[in-house]
Motif scaffolding. Structure first.
Motif, PDB file in Angstrom:
ATOM      1  N   ASP A 194       0.802  -1.215   0.000  1.00 14.39           N
ATOM      2  CA  ASP A 194       0.000   0.000   0.000  1.00 14.39           C
ATOM      3  C   ASP A 194       0.838   1.270   0.000  1.00 14.39           C
ATOM      4  N   GLY A 195       2.104   1.195   0.205  1.00 12.18           N
ATOM      5  CA  GLY A 195       2.904   2.414   0.247  1.00 12.18           C
ATOM      6  C   GLY A 195       4.370   2.145   0.424  1.00 12.18           C
ATOM      7  N   ALA A 196       5.196   3.201   0.174  1.00 13.67           N
ATOM      8  CA  ALA A 196       6.649   3.064   0.233  1.00 13.67           C
ATOM      9  C   ALA A 196       7.223   3.373   1.599  1.00 13.67           C
ATOM     10  N   VAL A 197       6.405   3.755   2.547  1.00 10.91           N
ATOM     11  CA  VAL A 197       6.870   4.036   3.905  1.00 10.91           C
ATOM     12  C   VAL A 197       5.949   3.344   4.888  1.00 10.91           C
ATOM     13  N   PRO A 198       6.437   3.049   6.089  1.00  9.06           N
ATOM     14  CA  PRO A 198       5.637   2.297   7.063  1.00  9.06           C
ATOM     15  C   PRO A 198       4.517   3.142   7.657  1.00  9.06           C
ATOM     16  N   THR A 199       3.528   2.483   8.213  1.00 10.53           N
ATOM     17  CA  THR A 199       2.447   3.156   8.915  1.00 10.53           C
ATOM     18  C   THR A 199       2.861   3.408  10.361  1.00 10.53           C
ATOM     19  N   LEU A 200       2.057   4.194  11.074  1.00 12.02           N
ATOM     20  CA  LEU A 200       2.338   4.467  12.489  1.00 12.02           C
ATOM     21  C   LEU A 200       2.332   3.183  13.306  1.00 12.02           C
ATOM     22  N   ASP A 201       1.477   2.238  12.930  1.00  9.91           N
ATOM     23  CA  ASP A 201       1.396   0.998  13.694  1.00  9.91           C
ATOM     24  C   ASP A 201       2.609   0.101  13.458  1.00  9.91           C
ATOM     25  N   GLU A 202       3.334   0.304  12.350  1.00 15.33           N
ATOM     26  CA  GLU A 202       4.458  -0.575  12.005  1.00 15.33           C
ATOM     27  C   GLU A 202       5.792  -0.104  12.581  1.00 15.33           C
ATOM     28  N   ILE A 203       5.865   1.135  13.077  1.00 16.93           N
ATOM     29  CA  ILE A 203       7.151   1.654  13.565  1.00 16.93           C
ATOM     30  C   ILE A 203       7.392   1.197  14.991  1.00 16.93           C
ATOM     31  N   ASP A 204       8.660   1.296  15.421  1.00 19.81           N
ATOM     32  CA  ASP A 204       9.032   0.850  16.765  1.00 19.81           C
ATOM     33  C   ASP A 204       9.110   2.009  17.764  1.00 19.81           C
ATOM     34  N   ASP A 205       8.546   3.161  17.427  1.00 22.29           N
ATOM     35  CA  ASP A 205       8.504   4.281  18.358  1.00 22.29           C
ATOM     36  C   ASP A 205       7.205   4.173  19.151  1.00 22.29           C
ATOM     37  N   PRO A 206       7.266   3.825  20.435  1.00 21.42           N
ATOM     38  CA  PRO A 206       6.038   3.596  21.217  1.00 21.42           C
ATOM     39  C   PRO A 206       5.282   4.882  21.547  1.00 21.42           C
ATOM     40  N   ILE A 207       5.875   6.018  21.260  1.00 17.60           N
ATOM     41  CA  ILE A 207       5.229   7.294  21.571  1.00 17.60           C
ATOM     42  C   ILE A 207       4.602   7.891  20.320  1.00 17.60           C
ATOM     43  N   LEU A 208       5.388   7.935  19.237  1.00 16.06           N
ATOM     44  CA  LEU A 208       4.912   8.581  18.017  1.00 16.06           C
ATOM     45  C   LEU A 208       3.674   7.893  17.463  1.00 16.06           C
ATOM     46  N   LYS A 209       3.541   6.577  17.630  1.00 22.34           N
ATOM     47  CA  LYS A 209       2.416   5.856  17.043  1.00 22.34           C
ATOM     48  C   LYS A 209       1.078   6.307  17.639  1.00 22.34           C
TER      49      LYS A 209
END
Length: 554
Positions: A189-204
């Motif tokens: 669906d896209g060339a960059v990860p979604t908020l749910d896929e990142i490992d930043d527990p705050i930014l998501k």
């Protein structure tokens, strides 16, 4: 101050991003303009390649500059490969889709992000259609890798403890500070990860419904902010929207723990208090230095006012100062005072004051009353005194006489031996100048009688005087040369007044009064009925043909 710092960080991030992306857009438009103008022949692959490589050299953030012809022939200048890559993209469905989108546009625009396996990076891309003679003849594509954007943003200073980010739209993460953006995060669906896929527990959780807008900060025009509680910890989010650089808005910002914000506020508070203390100390120092400078200046001002009133006796010298300029001014003032004191010794203060009041000393003809005084028998008295005694005697006598004259507004012209010459009616206008002269003569008589009592008690001989007064026309003003001027009176009236004083030697032989005053008929008439005078008669004065009627002032 925290708000200002956040605002500065947002402005810096937006500015760095636009500074990075705009040159790629301008470069693509410029090449398209050259092709449209015929300066670049797209049919000449060698010429086209040369222009693409040259343009790539001038924009180090650009990863590739590519020209795609309608038949899907690709001429690409690649920074990674350091060469021109020629290929046909007719078998690439993604490439063909992008090309079809470009061919339907009339102006260039930033397109959707896409992943480039050769770079192992996602790229932002600007797509410029090339139209000539109303016909679409190809497209220029300039790409900028996300890694270049990330590197640029690392130079943007944020509040200590803050973690920066760039979102692609609201739900995908283009740049995550210290995050591991790998190919495994690239979905279909896209060339960059979604908020749910990142490992930043705050930014998501940035868009969590529990977020609380910061109304004070949101009054700022350049960015938004809100507060969010995550796992019983508070966080501040600052973000700003950047439009027009992809098919979705880019959201630039950073988040900050409450503890770090409090520490920042504490640091700013301490800095503010230190600044306040420095400001107070500077103000106190300026106040005391100002006082140190002001004291001699105020003393100089006060002394100058006394000088303007010719009160030299009440003016002391000024103390020195550590400030060079003030000290020099004090030294110059003290030198001036010494000169003025000596000046006062030789120039009558009353005359100077009158000239200051009238503002002029031009020579003119006026009706003036002149007085001459003389001590009877002074020469034989002086023979029995030494020089100091003579000087003291005369100084005391002149002090008595001049005080009576100046009390009536008279001007001391000069001292001649033991005689005094004075006049009334100049420099200031005095309509009653004759009356003033007569009153002064009466006061002199009273003062001499009183002084004689003291002299008699001290075993000294009493002083007897003769006074002559005459009123008439005279020339008054500055008389002399440039190096030596006297404000004096000149004319026959002076001679008559002196002859009147000398005439007292003759007419007062049988009179034993202390001060014998003779006035002329002109003075008697001008003085008015205020005075009592006995007529002595007409007398011929030495050097004059006509006789003068003379009165004895009682």
């Amino acid at each position: 101050m925290l708000i200002d710092k956040a605002n500065a960080a947002m402005d810096a991030a937006r500015g760095d991003l636009t500074d990075l992306l705009n040159p790629a857009e301008e470069q693509a438009r410029y090449i398209a303009d050259l092709i449209y103008a015929g300066d670049i022949d797209v049919e000449n692959n060698e010429e086209l390649s040369e222009f693409l490589l040259g343009a790539l050299a001038g924009t180090p953030q650009v990863a590739s500059l590519t020209f795609i012809a309608p038949n899907y022939d690709v001429t690409a200048a690649s920074r990674e490969a350091r060469r021109i890559i020629n290929m046909n993209a007719s078998g690439d469905p993604v490439g063909k889709k992008i090309f079809r989108e470009i061919s339907e546009k009339q102006v260039g625009e930033w397109g959707a992000l896409f992943y480039v396996p050769q770079l192992d990076d996602t790229v932002l891309n600007f797509r410029q259609p090339v139209i000539k003679d109303g016909k679409f003849i190809g497209a220029i594509i300039a790409t900028i890798p996300v890694s270049a954007v990330n590197k640029k943003l690392q130079t943007v200073e944020v509040t200590k403890g803050g973690t920066r980010f760039v979102l692609y739209g609201r739900d995908r993460v283009l740049i995550q500070q210290d995050g591991n953006r790998s190919q495994t995060h690239i979905s279909k669906d896209g060339a960059v990860p979604t908020l749910d896929e990142i490992d930043d527990p705050i930014l998501k959780y940035i868009w969590s419904p529990e977020k609380e807008p910061l109304s004070l900060i949101n009054n700022q025009m350049n960015y938004q902010a809100h507060h969010l509680n995550i796992s019983n910890e508070g966080y501040l989010f600052f973000h700003s929207t950047l439009e027009g650089y992809s098919d979705k808005d880019l959201i630039v910002g950073y988040w900050l723990p409450d503890d770090e914000a409090a520490a920042e506020i504490k640091r700013l508070t301490i800095a503010g208090l230190v600044g306040l203390v420095i400001m107070i100390l500077s103000a106190l120092m300026a106040f005391f230095i100002g006082r140190k400078i002001a004291q001699p200046i105020l003393a100089l001002s006060s002394a100058s006012q006394k000088i303007s009133k010719l009160e030299f006796d009440n003016v002391g010298t000024l103390a020195g100062s550590r400030f060079k300029e003030v000290n020099e001014a004090s030294d110059a003032y003290n030198t001036m005072i010494r000169g003025l004191i000596w000046f006062e010794t030789y120039v009558p203060k009353s005359l100077v004051r009158k000239l200051m009041e009238t503002g002029e000393a031009r020579s003119e003809q006026r009706d003036i009353t002149v007085m001459f005084t003389d001590i009877v028998g002074f020469t034989p008295q002086a023979e029995n005194m030494n020089s100091d005694e003579v000087a003291n005697f005369l100084n005391h006598h002149f002090k008595i006489v001049t005080s009576c004259i100046e009390a009536e507004g008279g001007t001391i012209d000069k001292f001649i031996g033991d005689a005094v010459m004075a006049f009334w009616g100049a420099p200031e206008q005095q309509e009653d100048h004759a009356a003033r002269a007569c009153r002064a003569a009466i006061e002199i008589r009273k003062a001499i009688i009183a002084d004689n009592k003291d002299r008699t008690d001290a075993g000294l001989e009493p002083v007897r005087m003769r006074i002559g007064i005459h009123t008439g026309q005279l020339v008054v003003g500055n008389i002399g040369s440039k190096g030596r001027m006297n404000y004096t009176v000149v004319g026959d009236t002076v001679n008559i007044a002196q002859r009147m004083e000398q005439l007292g030697k003759t007419v007062s032989k049988d009179v034993s009064e202390t001060v014998f005053t003779l006035i002329t008929d002109a003075t008697f008439t001008a003085a008015g009925k205020e005075f009592t005078a006995s007529e002595i008669g007409d007398h011929n004065l030495r050097g004059r043909i006509d006789s003068v009627k003379i009165y004895h002032l009682g």
